[in-house]
Design a protein around this motif. Structure first.
Motif, short mmCIF file in Angstrom:
data_model
loop_
_atom_site.label_atom_id
_atom_site.label_comp_id
_atom_site.label_asym_id
_atom_site.label_seq_id
_atom_site.Cartn_x
_atom_site.Cartn_y
_atom_site.Cartn_z
N ALA A 20 25.56 62.40 13.52
CA ALA A 20 24.58 62.33 14.58
C ALA A 20 23.23 61.89 14.00
O ALA A 20 23.08 61.73 12.80
N PHE A 21 22.26 61.69 14.87
CA PHE A 21 20.92 61.32 14.47
C PHE A 21 20.29 62.45 13.65
O PHE A 21 20.31 63.60 14.06
N CYS A 22 19.75 62.12 12.47
CA CYS A 22 19.15 63.13 11.59
C CYS A 22 17.74 62.74 11.19
O CYS A 22 17.41 61.56 11.17
N PHE A 23 16.94 63.74 10.86
CA PHE A 23 15.58 63.51 10.37
C PHE A 23 15.18 64.68 9.48
O PHE A 23 15.82 65.72 9.47
N GLU A 47 19.52 78.51 7.76
CA GLU A 47 20.25 77.61 8.66
C GLU A 47 19.99 78.00 10.10
O GLU A 47 20.05 79.17 10.45
N ILE A 48 19.71 77.01 10.91
CA ILE A 48 19.52 77.21 12.35
C ILE A 48 20.65 76.46 13.04
O ILE A 48 20.73 75.23 12.95
N THR A 49 21.56 77.17 13.70
CA THR A 49 22.74 76.52 14.27
C THR A 49 22.41 75.69 15.50
O THR A 49 23.09 74.70 15.76
N ASN A 60 13.54 75.30 4.70
CA ASN A 60 13.11 75.97 3.47
C ASN A 60 11.61 75.74 3.31
O ASN A 60 10.99 75.08 4.15
N LYS A 61 11.01 76.26 2.25
CA LYS A 61 9.55 76.20 2.12
C LYS A 61 9.03 74.77 1.96
O LYS A 61 7.88 74.50 2.27
N ASP A 62 9.90 73.84 1.54
CA ASP A 62 9.47 72.46 1.33
C ASP A 62 9.66 71.55 2.53
O ASP A 62 8.84 70.68 2.78
N GLU A 63 10.75 71.75 3.27
CA GLU A 63 11.04 70.83 4.37
C GLU A 63 12.01 71.43 5.38
O GLU A 63 12.64 72.45 5.13
N MET A 64 12.11 70.73 6.49
CA MET A 64 13.08 71.07 7.52
C MET A 64 13.92 69.82 7.77
O MET A 64 13.39 68.74 8.02
N ARG A 65 15.24 69.97 7.65
CA ARG A 65 16.18 68.87 7.91
C ARG A 65 16.97 69.22 9.15
O ARG A 65 17.52 70.32 9.25
N CYS A 66 17.05 68.24 10.07
CA CYS A 66 17.75 68.48 11.34
C CYS A 66 18.63 67.30 11.71
O CYS A 66 18.30 66.15 11.41
N CYS A 67 19.74 67.61 12.39
CA CYS A 67 20.63 66.60 12.95
C CYS A 67 20.92 66.98 14.40
O CYS A 67 21.09 68.16 14.71
N SER A 68 21.00 65.97 15.25
CA SER A 68 21.26 66.23 16.66
C SER A 68 22.68 66.74 16.87
O SER A 68 23.59 66.40 16.11
N LEU A 69 22.85 67.55 17.89
CA LEU A 69 24.15 68.05 18.27
C LEU A 69 24.76 67.19 19.37
O LEU A 69 25.82 67.51 19.90
N PHE A 70 24.09 66.11 19.74
CA PHE A 70 24.52 65.29 20.87
C PHE A 70 24.64 63.82 20.46
O PHE A 70 24.11 63.40 19.45
N HIS A 71 25.38 63.08 21.26
CA HIS A 71 25.51 61.64 21.11
C HIS A 71 25.07 60.99 22.43
O HIS A 71 25.31 61.54 23.50
N THR A 72 24.44 59.83 22.34
CA THR A 72 23.93 59.14 23.52
C THR A 72 24.94 58.10 24.02
O THR A 72 25.32 57.21 23.26
N PRO A 73 25.37 58.22 25.28
CA PRO A 73 26.32 57.24 25.82
C PRO A 73 25.70 55.85 25.90
O PRO A 73 24.54 55.70 26.29
N VAL A 74 26.47 54.84 25.51
CA VAL A 74 26.01 53.45 25.62
C VAL A 74 27.02 52.59 26.37
O VAL A 74 26.65 51.55 26.91
N GLY A 75 28.27 53.00 26.41
CA GLY A 75 29.31 52.23 27.08
C GLY A 75 29.66 52.84 28.42
O GLY A 75 30.56 53.68 28.50
#
Length: 111
Positions: A20-23, A47-49, A60-75
């Motif tokens: 999924a989309f991550c940042f 961890e945040i579910t 953590n104290k340095d950063e936050m990493r996240c990924c989406s739980l969803f997908h965007t329909p295109v078709g």
């Protein structure tokens, strides 16, 4: 022709199972004493579910990493259908523009 069809099926499976989309967001040292801030909300270290906006994160104290739980329909049929985000299921619903209570078929999505 069978080889081409097998290739299309394999690509469809790979796209469906793709990430999924991550940042990630760097924390300012003076702000990360109790957790990480995201969209005006403080999340604890670890961890945040599922966040309020449907992301899975690690803090953590340095950063936050996240990924989406969803997908965007295109078709889907863009002339007669629209996408509506469903926060309860953390997913997009594809529905008829004229009657949002009726679902439309969706053939592919990206994350």
């Amino acid at each position: 022709m069978k080889t081409f069809l097998a290739f299309l099926v394999a690509m469809g499976i790979i796209v469906t199972l793709g990430d999924a989309f991550c940042f990630f967001k760097k924390n300012k040292p003076e702000e990360a004493t109790k957790g990480c801030m995201l969209d005006g909300r403080l999340y604890p270290f670890g961890e945040i579910t599922r966040t309020e906006n449907c992301f899975r994160c690690s803090c953590n104290k340095d950063e936050m990493r996240c990924c989406s739980l969803f997908h965007t329909p295109v078709g889907y049929d863009k002339d007669s259908c629209k996408v509506v985000f469903n926060k309860k299921s953390c997913n997009y619903d594809v529905v008829e523009k004229s009657d949002p209570s009726k679902a439309c078929p969706s053939y592919s999505s990206v994350g």
